[in-house]
Design a protein around this motif. Structure first.
Motif, PDB file in Angstrom:
ATOM      1  N   ALA A 207       8.702  -1.484  -0.964  1.00  0.00           N
ATOM      2  CA  ALA A 207       8.761  -0.848   0.350  1.00  0.00           C
ATOM      3  C   ALA A 207       8.941  -1.932   1.404  1.00  0.00           C
ATOM      4  O   ALA A 207       8.542  -3.078   1.205  1.00  0.00           O
ATOM      5  N   ALA A 208       9.541  -1.559   2.525  1.00  0.00           N
ATOM      6  CA  ALA A 208       9.778  -2.503   3.615  1.00  0.00           C
ATOM      7  C   ALA A 208       9.390  -1.861   4.937  1.00  0.00           C
ATOM      8  O   ALA A 208       9.739  -0.706   5.205  1.00  0.00           O
ATOM      9  N   PHE A 209       8.686  -2.635   5.764  1.00  0.00           N
ATOM     10  CA  PHE A 209       8.298  -2.181   7.097  1.00  0.00           C
ATOM     11  C   PHE A 209       9.476  -2.328   8.061  1.00  0.00           C
ATOM     12  O   PHE A 209      10.195  -3.334   8.028  1.00  0.00           O
ATOM     13  N   PHE A 210       9.647  -1.328   8.938  1.00  0.00           N
ATOM     14  CA  PHE A 210      10.669  -1.363   9.976  1.00  0.00           C
ATOM     15  C   PHE A 210      10.018  -1.016  11.312  1.00  0.00           C
ATOM     16  O   PHE A 210       9.082  -0.213  11.356  1.00  0.00           O
ATOM     17  N   PRO A 211      10.526  -1.574  12.406  1.00  0.00           N
ATOM     18  CA  PRO A 211       9.943  -1.239  13.707  1.00  0.00           C
ATOM     19  C   PRO A 211      10.166   0.211  14.111  1.00  0.00           C
ATOM     20  O   PRO A 211       9.372   0.766  14.874  1.00  0.00           O
ATOM     21  N   THR A 212      11.245   0.846  13.613  1.00  0.00           N
ATOM     22  CA  THR A 212      11.504   2.249  13.924  1.00  0.00           C
ATOM     23  C   THR A 212      12.042   2.969  12.698  1.00  0.00           C
ATOM     24  O   THR A 212      12.688   2.366  11.829  1.00  0.00           O
ATOM     25  N   GLY A 213      11.805   4.274  12.663  1.00  0.00           N
ATOM     26  CA  GLY A 213      12.363   5.080  11.596  1.00  0.00           C
ATOM     27  C   GLY A 213      13.867   5.200  11.706  1.00  0.00           C
ATOM     28  O   GLY A 213      14.570   5.300  10.689  1.00  0.00           O
ATOM     29  N   THR A 214      14.396   5.215  12.915  1.00  0.00           N
ATOM     30  CA  THR A 214      15.843   5.278  13.100  1.00  0.00           C
ATOM     31  C   THR A 214      16.522   4.098  12.410  1.00  0.00           C
ATOM     32  O   THR A 214      17.505   4.268  11.684  1.00  0.00           O
ATOM     33  N   MET A 215      15.992   2.906  12.609  1.00  0.00           N
ATOM     34  CA  MET A 215      16.567   1.730  11.955  1.00  0.00           C
ATOM     35  C   MET A 215      16.442   1.828  10.433  1.00  0.00           C
ATOM     36  O   MET A 215      17.391   1.538   9.697  1.00  0.00           O
ATOM     37  N   ALA A 216      15.289   2.253   9.964  1.00  0.00           N
ATOM     38  CA  ALA A 216      15.071   2.356   8.529  1.00  0.00           C
ATOM     39  C   ALA A 216      16.076   3.295   7.880  1.00  0.00           C
ATOM     40  O   ALA A 216      16.656   2.997   6.822  1.00  0.00           O
ATOM     41  N   GLN A 217      16.318   4.441   8.519  1.00  0.00           N
ATOM     42  CA  GLN A 217      17.225   5.418   7.928  1.00  0.00           C
ATOM     43  C   GLN A 217      18.679   4.963   7.988  1.00  0.00           C
ATOM     44  O   GLN A 217      19.445   5.162   7.042  1.00  0.00           O
ATOM     45  N   GLN A 218      19.076   4.366   9.104  1.00  0.00           N
ATOM     46  CA  GLN A 218      20.458   3.891   9.196  1.00  0.00           C
ATOM     47  C   GLN A 218      20.755   2.880   8.098  1.00  0.00           C
ATOM     48  O   GLN A 218      21.816   2.905   7.474  1.00  0.00           O
ATOM     49  N   ILE A 219      19.814   2.000   7.876  1.00  0.00           N
ATOM     50  CA  ILE A 219      20.015   0.960   6.868  1.00  0.00           C
ATOM     51  C   ILE A 219      20.017   1.553   5.467  1.00  0.00           C
ATOM     52  O   ILE A 219      20.834   1.180   4.616  1.00  0.00           O
ATOM     53  N   ALA A 220      19.116   2.495   5.206  1.00  0.00           N
ATOM     54  CA  ALA A 220      19.098   3.133   3.888  1.00  0.00           C
ATOM     55  C   ALA A 220      20.433   3.811   3.589  1.00  0.00           C
ATOM     56  O   ALA A 220      21.012   3.640   2.503  1.00  0.00           O
ATOM     57  N   LEU A 221      20.939   4.581   4.547  1.00  0.00           N
ATOM     58  CA  LEU A 221      22.199   5.294   4.333  1.00  0.00           C
ATOM     59  C   LEU A 221      23.363   4.322   4.190  1.00  0.00           C
ATOM     60  O   LEU A 221      24.286   4.548   3.397  1.00  0.00           O
ATOM     61  N   ARG A 222      23.331   3.246   4.964  1.00  0.00           N
ATOM     62  CA  ARG A 222      24.382   2.239   4.868  1.00  0.00           C
ATOM     63  C   ARG A 222      24.383   1.597   3.475  1.00  0.00           C
ATOM     64  O   ARG A 222      25.445   1.402   2.870  1.00  0.00           O
ATOM     65  N   CYS A 223      23.211   1.255   2.991  1.00  0.00           N
ATOM     66  CA  CYS A 223      23.122   0.638   1.664  1.00  0.00           C
ATOM     67  C   CYS A 223      23.602   1.585   0.572  1.00  0.00           C
ATOM     68  O   CYS A 223      24.334   1.176  -0.342  1.00  0.00           O
TER      69      CYS A 223
ATOM     70  N   ARG B 213       0.838  -1.212   0.000  1.00  0.00           N
ATOM     71  CA  ARG B 213       0.000   0.000   0.000  1.00  0.00           C
ATOM     72  C   ARG B 213       0.867   1.254   0.000  1.00  0.00           C
ATOM     73  O   ARG B 213       0.617   2.208  -0.755  1.00  0.00           O
ATOM     74  N   VAL B 214       1.896   1.284   0.844  1.00  0.00           N
ATOM     75  CA  VAL B 214       2.749   2.472   0.931  1.00  0.00           C
ATOM     76  C   VAL B 214       3.552   2.649  -0.356  1.00  0.00           C
ATOM     77  O   VAL B 214       3.695   3.773  -0.856  1.00  0.00           O
ATOM     78  N   ALA B 215       4.072   1.569  -0.906  1.00  0.00           N
ATOM     79  CA  ALA B 215       4.805   1.677  -2.173  1.00  0.00           C
ATOM     80  C   ALA B 215       3.915   2.277  -3.255  1.00  0.00           C
ATOM     81  O   ALA B 215       4.357   3.111  -4.056  1.00  0.00           O
ATOM     82  N   GLY B 216       2.640   1.868  -3.266  1.00  0.00           N
ATOM     83  CA  GLY B 216       1.722   2.422  -4.249  1.00  0.00           C
ATOM     84  C   GLY B 216       1.474   3.904  -4.042  1.00  0.00           C
ATOM     85  O   GLY B 216       1.437   4.678  -5.003  1.00  0.00           O
ATOM     86  N   LEU B 217       1.315   4.317  -2.797  1.00  0.00           N
ATOM     87  CA  LEU B 217       1.080   5.730  -2.506  1.00  0.00           C
ATOM     88  C   LEU B 217       2.278   6.596  -2.876  1.00  0.00           C
ATOM     89  O   LEU B 217       2.122   7.729  -3.337  1.00  0.00           O
ATOM     90  N   LEU B 218       3.482   6.071  -2.650  1.00  0.00           N
ATOM     91  CA  LEU B 218       4.696   6.845  -2.919  1.00  0.00           C
ATOM     92  C   LEU B 218       5.220   6.641  -4.342  1.00  0.00           C
ATOM     93  O   LEU B 218       6.175   7.307  -4.743  1.00  0.00           O
TER      94      LEU B 218
END
Length: 391
Positions: A85-101, A75-80
């Motif tokens: 898209a991937a669900f994460f328990p926290t935004g902090t984790m999501a951002q750290q991983i994105a920047l690392r990748c 649903r979120v991938a469609g909206l954006l």
């Protein structure tokens, strides 16, 4: 009931004031925003039950991210408008991983980021401590970096991370032309662009563009599921399919593969159905409230104050006054306790020498306030302040 400060125990005073504020938020008859995270456990359980109406509860529960969690991601991938898209328990984790990748793909560990961004202020240096990445500051001004500042950065960077809106600067957004030019400037430097879009959902009014067009400027986007959508918790990272697949590997390594995640997923889906369509209405009414604050404090004879930004970019903005935070917090809480009206329900913090600020959020509860209501609350609040500014 009023509270008499005890100057000998500042820590106890601060905690008591906080408890009074939290109680006043729950009990206020009139308040501009009543987000669910301030509710009781019973109320939150009721909210979860209501959220269950948006999904088939006869389906098997999720296990490590399938089922309702996968439906949320789609649903979120469609909206954006992203591939995945991937669900994460926290935004902090999501951002750290994105920047690392992205650092692994660009070969450059430098991240161009504003010093007031959530990545720098609220995550305890996570992206440098956990991934060995390094911040590059393009400006110290309380605004997003300009295209010229991106082009003229004195060192290369692999990723430009833009927080939209920049919360600690006053929920500020650039203009659409400024944003597109800033992204283009990053591309000229062979950098990728990541949007910290924790509050991206409410940016459509300011930009005059749909979500997919805004998100489409970036290589990856993080969005929060609770800050504007009233979900219990969680975040989504959206972007190219290959990036999201790699992020999923790191999510497992970071401990983000929770066994069951349906409470967060259900409430997020409910938020997408119920809150997302209302955000433009909240933004529009925040501008009504901001105008009324401006007029009300001027009519009350307050010599200096500031609505920041003068026309709110989202449904949240800052309000500044030349008093110390404790004085303003006490006046705000006392007004709520004695009248049932809580005009300034968020904490007050020091903005600079002799100036404090609070954040004003306008949501469903605030739609009942007209300009006259705001001005009346302002007059009552000002009457509770000591004569003359104090620091």
């Amino acid at each position: 009931m009023t509270f008499t400060p005890d100057p000998d125990d500042a820590a106890t005073l601060a905690e008591r004031l906080r408890e009074r504020r939290m109680t006043a938020q729950r009990e206020a008859a009139r308040i501009l925003s009543r987000p669910p995270y301030r509710a009781s456990l019973r109320e939150r359980m009721a909210h979860l039950q209501e959220a269950a109406e948006v999904y088939d509860l006869d389906e098997r529960t999720d296990v490590y991210g399938n089922g309702v969690v996968a439906a949320l991601e789609e649903r979120v991938a469609g909206l954006l408008g992203t591939e995945a898209a991937a669900f994460f328990p926290t935004g902090t984790m999501a951002q750290q991983i994105a920047l690392r990748c992205w650092a692994g793909r660009t070969g450059n560990p430098a991240v161009a980021v504003h010093p007031l961004a959530h990545l720098e202020v609220h995550e305890r240096d996570a992206f440098s401590q956990l991934s060995g990445l390094r911040p590059v500051h393009l400006t110290d001004e309380h605004r997003l970096p300009t295209p010229q500042e991106v082009r003229e950065a004195p060192e290369p960077f692999g990723t430009l991370a833009l927080e939209l809106p920049l919360r600690d600067a006053g929920f500020l957004l650039p203009s659409w032309d400024e944003l597109t030019a800033t992204v283009a400037a990053a591309r000229e430097r062979d950098a990728v662009v990541h949007f910290d879009g924790a509050r991206l959902w409410e940016s459509t009014t300011h930009f005059g563009r749909p979500l997919e067009e805004i998100a489409g400027l970036a290589d990856s986007v993080y969005v929060s599921l609770y800050k504007s959508l009233d979900g219990l918790s969680g975040a989504v990272l959206a972007g190219p399919e290959s990036l999201i697949a790699e992020a999923g590997v790191w999510r497992h390594r970071y401990g983000g593969m929770l066994f069951h995640q349906f409470p967060a997923a259900l409430t997020a889906l409910a938020g997408l159905d119920r809150e997302l369509p209302r955000l433009p209405e909240y933004v529009a009414h925040a501008r009504v409230v901001a105008d009324a604050l401006q007029e009300g404090f001027a009519e009350a004879g307050v010599p200096w104050f500031r609505v920041h930004p003068r026309v709110p970019h989202t449904h949240e903005f800052q309000f500044w006054l030349p008093y110390d935070p404790d004085t303003l917090a006490e006046a705000a809480v006392r007004q709520a306790e004695e009248t049932g009206t809580f005009l300034f329900a968020s904490p007050w913090d020091r903005r600079g020498p002799g100036v404090s600020y609070t954040e004003v959020s306008v949501r469903a509860a605030g739609l009942d306030w007209d300009a006259a209501d705001v001005k009346a609350a302002v007059a009552d609040f000002v009457a509770r302040l000591p004569h003359g500014a104090a620091d």
